[in-house]
Motif scaffolding. Structure first.
Motif, mmCIF file in Angstrom:
data_model
loop_
_atom_site.group_PDB
_atom_site.id
_atom_site.type_symbol
_atom_site.label_atom_id
_atom_site.label_comp_id
_atom_site.label_asym_id
_atom_site.label_seq_id
_atom_site.Cartn_x
_atom_site.Cartn_y
_atom_site.Cartn_z
ATOM 1 N N ILE A 155 34.811 9.503 56.370
ATOM 2 C CA ILE A 155 33.111 9.746 56.546
ATOM 3 C C ILE A 155 32.395 7.954 56.812
ATOM 4 O O ILE A 155 32.911 7.147 56.397
ATOM 5 N N ILE A 156 31.655 7.759 57.765
ATOM 6 C CA ILE A 156 31.148 6.285 58.113
ATOM 7 C C ILE A 156 29.535 6.820 57.818
ATOM 8 O O ILE A 156 28.565 7.513 58.882
ATOM 9 N N ALA A 157 29.396 5.466 57.345
ATOM 10 C CA ALA A 157 27.745 5.467 56.661
ATOM 11 C C ALA A 157 27.078 4.326 58.130
ATOM 12 O O ALA A 157 27.485 3.203 57.642
ATOM 13 N N LEU A 158 26.213 5.010 58.579
ATOM 14 C CA LEU A 158 25.768 4.876 60.297
ATOM 15 C C LEU A 158 23.726 4.308 59.925
ATOM 16 O O LEU A 158 22.662 4.991 60.326
ATOM 17 N N GLY A 159 23.410 3.759 59.517
ATOM 18 C CA GLY A 159 22.043 3.309 59.156
ATOM 19 C C GLY A 159 22.110 2.094 57.913
ATOM 20 O O GLY A 159 22.601 1.422 57.838
ATOM 21 N N GLY A 160 20.752 2.089 57.284
ATOM 22 C CA GLY A 160 20.215 1.452 56.385
ATOM 23 C C GLY A 160 20.725 2.054 55.323
ATOM 24 O O GLY A 160 21.909 2.480 55.062
ATOM 25 N N GLY A 161 19.434 1.149 53.953
ATOM 26 C CA GLY A 161 20.109 1.226 52.441
ATOM 27 C C GLY A 161 20.444 2.747 52.192
ATOM 28 O O GLY A 161 20.871 3.103 51.681
ATOM 29 N N MET A 162 19.390 3.475 52.303
ATOM 30 C CA MET A 162 19.599 4.869 51.934
ATOM 31 C C MET A 162 20.617 5.745 52.380
ATOM 32 O O MET A 162 21.338 6.739 51.887
ATOM 33 N N ILE A 163 21.131 5.578 53.991
ATOM 34 C CA ILE A 163 22.588 6.239 54.549
ATOM 35 C C ILE A 163 23.055 5.704 54.024
ATOM 36 O O ILE A 163 24.218 6.817 53.417
ATOM 37 N N GLY A 164 23.524 4.666 53.309
ATOM 38 C CA GLY A 164 24.173 3.949 53.317
ATOM 39 C C GLY A 164 25.108 4.388 51.391
ATOM 40 O O GLY A 164 26.181 4.923 51.060
ATOM 41 N N ASP A 165 23.509 4.564 51.106
ATOM 42 C CA ASP A 165 24.006 4.539 49.314
ATOM 43 C C ASP A 165 24.454 6.226 49.251
ATOM 44 O O ASP A 165 25.291 6.810 48.927
ATOM 45 N N LEU A 166 23.341 7.275 50.290
ATOM 46 C CA LEU A 166 23.787 8.704 50.414
ATOM 47 C C LEU A 166 25.098 8.971 50.824
ATOM 48 O O LEU A 166 25.996 9.669 49.879
ATOM 49 N N ALA A 167 25.595 8.928 52.026
ATOM 50 C CA ALA A 167 26.730 8.844 52.683
ATOM 51 C C ALA A 167 27.586 8.302 51.512
ATOM 52 O O ALA A 167 28.751 8.882 51.971
ATOM 53 N N GLY A 168 27.593 6.636 51.154
ATOM 54 C CA GLY A 168 28.577 6.344 50.022
ATOM 55 C C GLY A 168 28.775 6.831 48.602
ATOM 56 O O GLY A 168 30.188 7.595 48.708
ATOM 57 N N PHE A 169 27.908 8.284 48.641
ATOM 58 C CA PHE A 169 27.790 8.804 47.178
ATOM 59 C C PHE A 169 28.879 10.520 47.414
ATOM 60 O O PHE A 169 29.201 10.982 46.441
ATOM 61 N N VAL A 170 28.300 10.565 48.465
ATOM 62 C CA VAL A 170 28.815 11.121 49.641
ATOM 63 C C VAL A 170 30.735 12.059 49.742
ATOM 64 O O VAL A 170 31.133 12.532 49.624
ATOM 65 N N ALA A 171 31.234 10.603 49.954
ATOM 66 C CA ALA A 171 32.023 9.738 49.621
ATOM 67 C C ALA A 171 32.641 9.982 48.528
ATOM 68 O O ALA A 171 34.161 10.436 48.685
ATOM 69 N N ALA A 172 31.983 9.409 47.429
ATOM 70 C CA ALA A 172 32.938 9.224 46.209
ATOM 71 C C ALA A 172 32.823 10.610 45.827
ATOM 72 O O ALA A 172 34.342 10.939 44.628
ATOM 73 N N THR A 173 32.572 11.564 46.067
ATOM 74 C CA THR A 173 32.243 12.833 45.094
ATOM 75 C C THR A 173 33.022 14.213 46.429
ATOM 76 O O THR A 173 33.241 15.055 45.169
ATOM 77 N N TYR A 174 32.907 14.008 47.122
ATOM 78 C CA TYR A 174 34.095 15.152 48.149
ATOM 79 C C TYR A 174 35.248 15.467 47.808
ATOM 80 O O TYR A 174 35.904 14.123 47.911
ATOM 81 N N LEU A 175 35.590 16.269 47.413
ATOM 82 C CA LEU A 175 37.051 16.183 47.503
ATOM 83 C C LEU A 175 37.471 15.338 46.747
ATOM 84 O O LEU A 175 39.023 15.276 46.595
ATOM 85 N N ARG A 176 36.657 15.148 45.173
ATOM 86 C CA ARG A 176 37.338 13.368 44.638
ATOM 87 C C ARG A 176 37.601 11.847 45.152
ATOM 88 O O ARG A 176 37.826 11.406 44.763
ATOM 89 N N GLY A 177 36.877 12.485 46.447
ATOM 90 C CA GLY A 177 36.921 11.013 47.203
ATOM 91 C C GLY A 177 37.860 11.192 48.456
ATOM 92 O O GLY A 177 38.860 11.153 48.249
ATOM 93 N N VAL A 178 37.116 10.404 49.147
ATOM 94 C CA VAL A 178 37.799 10.156 50.828
ATOM 95 C C VAL A 178 37.326 9.174 51.065
ATOM 96 O O VAL A 178 36.121 8.112 50.063
ATOM 97 N N ASP A 179 37.728 8.086 52.103
ATOM 98 C CA ASP A 179 37.734 7.385 52.572
ATOM 99 C C ASP A 179 36.307 6.909 53.369
ATOM 100 O O ASP A 179 35.797 7.739 54.124
#
Length: 359
Positions: A97-121
């Protein structure tokens, strides 16, 4: 090109700062991912999504989501929608997953990455000054209606790619928002570099040289603290200077009424005044107020309920046993976490808010 390495308990990752990095992104992806999923928002997508997509499409299977811009998108509904889109796109545990944007996108996409299938890069590609702080350190989260960032995880990215060319298109409010966090770093760091920041005027004359200098200084502060306290057990909490009241104001006003950095700047002003009273010390309160005024930070608040702000402050992540903890300064460069007594804090908050209404 400037490059730092952040050490974590799971892996080290680079923070790379330069111009035009969105066109060189493939050189920082050292794994043959079967799929790459870009998450960006409706403000950033028209500007930079094609650049990133076209850079990667010949080597990877690339799909993307465009999320409505604004802090309101850091919600459980948008989070769940993104999970559905990843499943439908067939992204597996070896995806990126690539989080392209400001803090909102970084936080949101990062939390998705942390929890999707128990964690993806995932890779952070910040496009705002404010994201120099949020993209480094591995804290990812979404908001709850009762408080900011209450649902989250510690989940470091595999890289932070900071293309400073993307800062040329951010609105002035975002420049102001980001510099509040740089000012925060300047006051909690030993030695402090507030004297460097207080001379900065945030207008068209702000040079890229000054901006990169201050970004690197701020990222170094964040990196050093994170490496010593990855999971916020002790000194990492110093990075919350200004945030206890700042988050409460941001939530109480409603996300979007005031930027994160604007609210944090007000929270810092309060924390500095509180520090002077608590420790009988002298801090550059007037100088910081003048800097905020010169750079057009909002300094007049609507009348806010002290009771509601106190309730929100008690939901802060630092709070334990219903005792509000504040990051205060014994001196510039000497932050300390202090348990605050309710009656005294309420009185001082009432006095501070009254000044912010009538100033």
């Amino acid at each position: 090109m400037e490059q730092l390495s952040i050490k974590t308990s799971t892996h080290d990752y680079p923070v790379v700062i330069d111009q035009g990095l969105r066109f060189k992104l493939k050189s920082f992806i050292n794994k043959d991912y079967p799929s790459v999923y870009i998450m960006t928002d409706s403000n950033v997508a028209p500007l930079y999504l094609d650049d990133v997509y076209n850079t990667l499409k010949d080597q990877f299977h690339v799909t993307y989501s465009i999320i409505p811009a604004g802090e309101e998108s850091k919600s459980s509904r948008v989070y769940f929608d993104l999970m559905t889109q990843l499943i439908e796109a067939g992204v597996d545990r070896d995806g990126l997953i690539i989080a392209l944007g400001g803090g909102m996108i970084g936080d949101l996409a990062g939390f998705v990455a942390a929890t999707y299938l128990r964690g993806v890069d995932f890779i952070q590609m910040p496009t705002t000054i404010l994201a120099h702080d949020s993209s480094v350190g591995g804290k990812v989260a979404i908001n709850h209606p009762l408080g900011k960032n209450l649902i989250g995880a510690f989940y470091p990215p595999v890289a932070v790619i900071y293309d400073v060319e993307t800062l040329q298109t951010i609105p002035f409010r975002e420049i102001r928002s980001g510099y509040a966090e740089i000012a925060k770093h300047s006051m909690i760091h030993t030695p402090p570099f507030w004297d460097q920041i207080k001379s900065v005027t945030l207008d068209e004359s702000l040079s890229e040289t000054t901006l990169i200098r201050d970004l690197i200084h701020g990222i170094n502060v964040k990196a050093n603290i994170v490496e010593m306290d990855e999971r916020e057990a002790n000194i990492r909490q110093f990075l919350n200077f200004g945030h206890t009241l700042g988050h409460a104001i941001e939530s109480e006003l409603g996300y979007g009424k005031m930027t994160h950095g604007e609210a944090v700047a007000i929270g810092m002003l309060f924390a500095m005044e509180l520090s002077e009273q608590h420790f009988s010390v002298s801090l550059p309160v007037d100088a910081f107020y003048d800097w905020m005024k010169r750079n057009n930070y909002p300094l007049n608040l609507p009348r806010l309920s002290v009771n509601r702000l106190m309730e929100r402050m008690k939901r802060d992540k630092k709070t334990k046993n219903a005792t509000i903890k504040m990051v205060l300064l014994k001196a510039l460069g000497e932050p300390i976490l202090v348990d605050m007594e309710d009656v005294s804090l309420r009185q001082q908050l009432e006095s501070f808010l009254e000044k912010m209404v009538i100033r």
